[in-house]
Motif scaffolding. Sequence first.
Motif: not given
Length: 375
Positions: A297-309
Motif C-alpha cells: 500500500p506504500k507503493d509510489p504509484l498508488i499514492r501519486l495516483r490517489a493525489y492526482l485523482f
Amino acid sequence: MKIMTKLNQEILQKFPIFDAWNPTEPTMFQVMDHNGEIVNSEYANTITDQEAVAVYEWMLKIRIADEKCVNMQRQGRMGTYPSVLGQEACQIGAVYNQQKSDWLVPTFRESGMIWYKGIPLEKVMLYWIGNEKGSEYAEDINVLPVAITVGGHLPHATGIGWAERLKNGNNITVCSFSDGATSEGDFHSALNFAAVFNAKTVFFCQNNHYAISTHRDMQTKSKTIAEKAFAYGMPGVQVDGNDIFALIAVMKEANQLARDHNIPTLVEAVTYRIGDHTTSDNSKLYREDGEVEDWKPKDPLIRLRAYLFKKGLITDTQEQEMKDKAKEYVEATVKTALETKDPNIDDMFKYLLSESYPALEEQRLQLIEEFTNNQ
Ligand SMILES: Cc1ncc(C[n+]2csc(CCOP(=O)(O)OP(=O)(O)O)c2C)c(N)n1
Ligand SMILES: [Mg+2]
C-alpha cells in the motif's frame, strides 16, 4: 545541526530540510502520505500539477518496461534482470532536478533512472540481454555505465565531483546505490574523501531494505543510514523514498549544496524492493509474504495516483491512454533490441587490452571454436 562545522552551519541555514534533520531524533522527511494526502503543506507546490501528471506517466512507463523485462527473462529472451518494482519514485527523484550536463553514476538497479536521464530504453534492454552495445552511450550524456560491483562506483562519483570542483565547473554528480553498498569500504573512502575535498557529489542511497537476502538490519547497527553522513562531516537526510514530492524537494537542496557550495550530502531514501533481488532469486525463501504485503500500500504509484485523482488532474481514460502508449513504445523497443546484431564473440578480447598475450589468445581461439561447434 550543531555537529556540523561553523562554515556549514551558516550555509545550511539556507537549506531548511537538511538543516532541520536531526540524526539523534531522526524523522523521515515526507510531503505526501500513503493515501496521497499532503502532510507537509510547505512543500505541496514542489512541482506543478502539470509536472505531477508527467511524473506519474513516467512512473507508469518505468513500471510497464520493468515488467516486460522480467517477462522477457522468463521467456529466455533476456539474461538476469534486477527489477525496480516499488522503487519508481527513487528512479525519477534522484535525477529529476539534474541539468543535462550533470553526472549520474548509477548502480545496477537503475533501469528507470538512466532511462529518465536520457539513455534510450533500447540500450537498457540491450545491456540486460547481454549485448555490450547497451553500454555504448551518446557522448553528450554524462552517465557512467552500470556498476555491478557493489559500492565500487562510489569513489568514481567522488572523483568526478572533486574534478568538477577543481575545474570550478558547475556540474554536480549524483551517485545512486543501495543499503548493501554502505557496508563496503568504498562507501567510507568515497564519503570521507568527498567531504574533506569538497566534492560536488550527492550520494543517493535507496534503502530498499535488502541486499539480496541480507536485511538492512544485518547491514548496520546505525538507526538510520542518513546519520552516517554526520560522521563524515556532511549533511544528511532520511526521506520517504516512495514519495516523489519529498524526493524532489530533498534533491533540490542537495544539488544546490553541491553546485553552489561544494558541499556533498548523503540522502537516504527509504523504499522497499517489492520484487526478487533479480530474476535468479526467490525472495520467498528468506522473507515473509506479510512483510511484502505491508509495503504494497506504500507503493509510489498508488499514492501519486490517489493525489492526482483527488485533485481531478487525471481521468481513467487519460490513464488508460498513458498505459496503452507506454505498452506500444515498450513493445516496439523490445523488437528493435532483439533485432540488434550480436557483437562479435572475440570483441571482448580485442578491446580489453592494447596487446594480447599467449594465454589470452588461447582462450579467444577456444571460445571461437566452441561457438562455431555449437552453431
Ligand atoms: C563487491 C561485490 N560483492 C558482492 C556482489 C554480489 N552482489 C550483487 S548485488 C548484491 C547485493 C546488493 O545489495 P544492495 O547494495 O542493497 O543493492 P540492491 O540489490 O538492494 O539494489 C551482492 C552482494 C557484487 N556484485 N559486488
Ligand atoms: Mg538494497
